[in-house]
Design an enzyme around this catalytic site. Sequence first.
Site, short mmCIF file in Angstrom:
data_model
loop_
_atom_site.label_atom_id
_atom_site.label_comp_id
_atom_site.label_asym_id
_atom_site.label_seq_id
_atom_site.Cartn_x
_atom_site.Cartn_y
_atom_site.Cartn_z
CB SER A 128 -0.86 -0.04 1.10
OG SER A 128 -0.39 0.28 2.41
CE LYS B 6 -3.16 2.07 4.19
NZ LYS B 6 -2.16 0.88 4.42
#
Length: 155
Positions: A74, A111
């Site tokens: 990700s 993230k």
Amino acid sequence: MSNIVNLAELHTLVPVIWPVNPSPKAKESPLFLVKCPAGFPSPAADYVESGLDLNDYLVKHRAATFIFDVCGDSMCGVGIFDGDKIVVDRSIEARHGMIIVAILNGEHTIKRLHITRDGVELRPENPCYSPIRLKEHEELVAFGVVVGVVRKLQG
């Protein structure tokens, strides 16, 4: 005692400081005065400046620095890939735009933190994934800020 903390096992974390016991005679890698072009070799490559201690280069707050194994893709858009190790500093306050290790409702993730008047999002750096928008009553803990990536290319 391991020097690496598996991100998937962060909930069982006992502070593991990396390196656990750095040697005062730690080996340094030679640091060159010239940049390393990805094209043709430089004729100045014979000029070595001094040694490079990766602990000094990557770790500013030793007692608050941790190394984590990365799994998943990700964050590949910012050069953090599956199998990499990330250097995380817990002493740095997580702010808008920083890449963090977050614990969202007990689950761990890496993230980019995005804070607006409308709320908080954890944004991936891969278009295959959607941002995670924090909802009311969800718990977000910023474990620490990612300050470096270590990747072994071979072997």
